[in-house]
Design an enzyme around this catalytic site. Sequence first.
Site, PDB file in Angstrom:
ATOM      1  N   ASP A   1     -40.610 -18.877 -43.274  1.00  0.00           N
ATOM      2  CA  ASP A   1     -40.496 -18.220 -44.577  1.00  0.00           C
ATOM      3  C   ASP A   1     -41.829 -17.693 -45.073  1.00  0.00           C
ATOM      4  OD1 ASP A   1     -37.844 -18.562 -44.853  1.00  0.00           O
ATOM      5  OD2 ASP A   1     -37.944 -20.231 -46.254  1.00  0.00           O
TER       6      ASP A   1
ATOM      7  N   LYS B   1     -39.755 -12.261 -47.296  1.00  0.00           N
ATOM      8  CA  LYS B   1     -40.001 -10.885 -47.750  1.00  0.00           C
ATOM      9  C   LYS B   1     -41.351 -10.364 -47.249  1.00  0.00           C
ATOM     10  CE  LYS B   1     -37.589 -10.999 -52.070  1.00  0.00           C
ATOM     11  NZ  LYS B   1     -37.828 -11.654 -53.332  1.00  0.00           N
TER      12      LYS B   1
ATOM     13  N   MET C   1     -40.374 -22.257 -59.524  1.00  0.00           N
ATOM     14  CA  MET C   1     -39.883 -20.896 -59.802  1.00  0.00           C
ATOM     15  C   MET C   1     -39.754 -20.669 -61.317  1.00  0.00           C
ATOM     16  SD  MET C   1     -36.966 -20.782 -56.818  1.00  0.00           S
ATOM     17  CE  MET C   1     -36.469 -22.493 -57.007  1.00  0.00           C
TER      18      MET C   1
HETATM   19  N1  SAH Z   1     -39.243 -26.028 -50.811  1.00  0.00           N
HETATM   20  C1  SAH Z   1     -40.398 -25.727 -51.623  1.00  0.00           C
HETATM   21  C2  SAH Z   1     -40.027 -25.004 -52.898  1.00  0.00           C
HETATM   22  C3  SAH Z   1     -39.472 -23.631 -52.695  1.00  0.00           C
HETATM   23  S1  SAH Z   1     -39.080 -22.826 -54.214  1.00  0.00           S
HETATM   24  C4  SAH Z   1     -41.151 -27.009 -51.933  1.00  0.00           C
HETATM   25  O1  SAH Z   1     -40.671 -28.105 -51.626  1.00  0.00           O
HETATM   26  O2  SAH Z   1     -42.243 -26.919 -52.476  1.00  0.00           O
HETATM   27  C5  SAH Z   1     -40.506 -21.827 -54.462  1.00  0.00           C
HETATM   28  C6  SAH Z   1     -41.344 -22.357 -55.611  1.00  0.00           C
HETATM   29  O3  SAH Z   1     -42.100 -23.481 -55.199  1.00  0.00           O
HETATM   30  C7  SAH Z   1     -42.364 -21.381 -56.142  1.00  0.00           C
HETATM   31  O4  SAH Z   1     -41.787 -20.470 -57.052  1.00  0.00           O
HETATM   32  C8  SAH Z   1     -43.344 -22.304 -56.822  1.00  0.00           C
HETATM   33  O5  SAH Z   1     -42.855 -22.711 -58.082  1.00  0.00           O
HETATM   34  C9  SAH Z   1     -43.323 -23.508 -55.904  1.00  0.00           C
HETATM   35  N2  SAH Z   1     -44.420 -23.493 -54.935  1.00  0.00           N
HETATM   36  C10 SAH Z   1     -44.319 -23.566 -53.605  1.00  0.00           C
HETATM   37  N3  SAH Z   1     -45.540 -23.602 -53.022  1.00  0.00           N
HETATM   38  C11 SAH Z   1     -46.443 -23.554 -54.031  1.00  0.00           C
HETATM   39  C12 SAH Z   1     -47.858 -23.572 -54.100  1.00  0.00           C
HETATM   40  N4  SAH Z   1     -48.618 -23.642 -53.008  1.00  0.00           N
HETATM   41  N5  SAH Z   1     -48.437 -23.513 -55.317  1.00  0.00           N
HETATM   42  C13 SAH Z   1     -47.708 -23.443 -56.432  1.00  0.00           C
HETATM   43  N6  SAH Z   1     -46.368 -23.435 -56.436  1.00  0.00           N
HETATM   44  C14 SAH Z   1     -45.731 -23.500 -55.258  1.00  0.00           C
END
Ligand code: SAH
Length: 274
Positions: A40, A62, A180
């Site tokens: 992803d 994307k 998000m």
């Molecule tokens: N499965 C992922 C979440 C996916 S949803 C997890 O467990 O972290 C995507 C959201 O995750 C983003 O919109 C943001 O809110 C958060 N996110 C993921 N990686 C991030 C990062 N390095 N820094 C800040 N927010 C992050």
Amino acid sequence: MNISAKTGHVSLVGAGPGDPDLLTIKALKAIQSADVVVYDRLVADGIVALIPETAERIFAGKSCKKKAMTQDEINALLVELAGRGAHVVRLKGGDPLLFGRGGEEALELVRHGIAFEMVPGITSAQGCAAYAGIPLTHRGLATGVRFITGHRTAPEEAQMPLELNWASLADPETTLVIYMGLANLEIITAQLIKHGLAANTPAAAIEQGTTSAQKLLTATLADIAQKVVQAAFEPPTLIIIGKVVSLAESLAWFVNQLPDNNQKNVKYFTELSH
Ligand code: SAH
């Protein structure tokens, strides 16, 4: 891809929040033994670089040139690749089962009788909180933590207003972590205040947490929505709300290791009372 005479299977693997060193050993082993890796947008470049030359790489997120694959297309791809006998690694940012649709993909594999394993990853809530110096629970400040989505992703819900159980979320003893949440931050903070959470509750925004580009801002529930706009925060950004955020300045460690041009983070600290 040398996949003859092998039984296909899928590893649903969490890549962690960004820093490649936060990958688990099990995740690394799965990547190293993959025939094909479907990854992803949120998977850090440093982790993509660990995919062996011999493995096929398929980008499912994307990009400027290509449109994102739909979830149905990804599901079909995983089934097809595993059906050909490949060891498929489905690599996702953070943890695959936290706002990662790992469950949906696993259900599809079950429907097709395809073997799979789940390899959890450090979710961005844990990674970002630790690298921002914010304990998600802390004696006297938070007795629990909730991970919440600030955005509806199902197509049938896309046009619906964000309806969460605000009354239950407005608990001063619980840390809220919002994934998000950037686009709806104004609605989220206004609803929490309306449902009784104090306007001066500390709140933090962390962009690209755990990476050398990490950006951190602390503010209050009342002004964080405005401040993230002023500071031009962009996805991926995580929001943390709760009294534990007041520890971020005292416990800052990662920000001090960042290159000088990143020290601007420090000035984003807002005075917060403990
Ligand atoms: N499965 C992922 C979440 C996916 S949803 C997890 O467990 O972290 C995507 C959201 O995750 C983003 O919109 C943001 O809110 C958060 N996110 C993921 N990686 C991030 C990062 N390095 N820094 C800040 N927010 C992050």
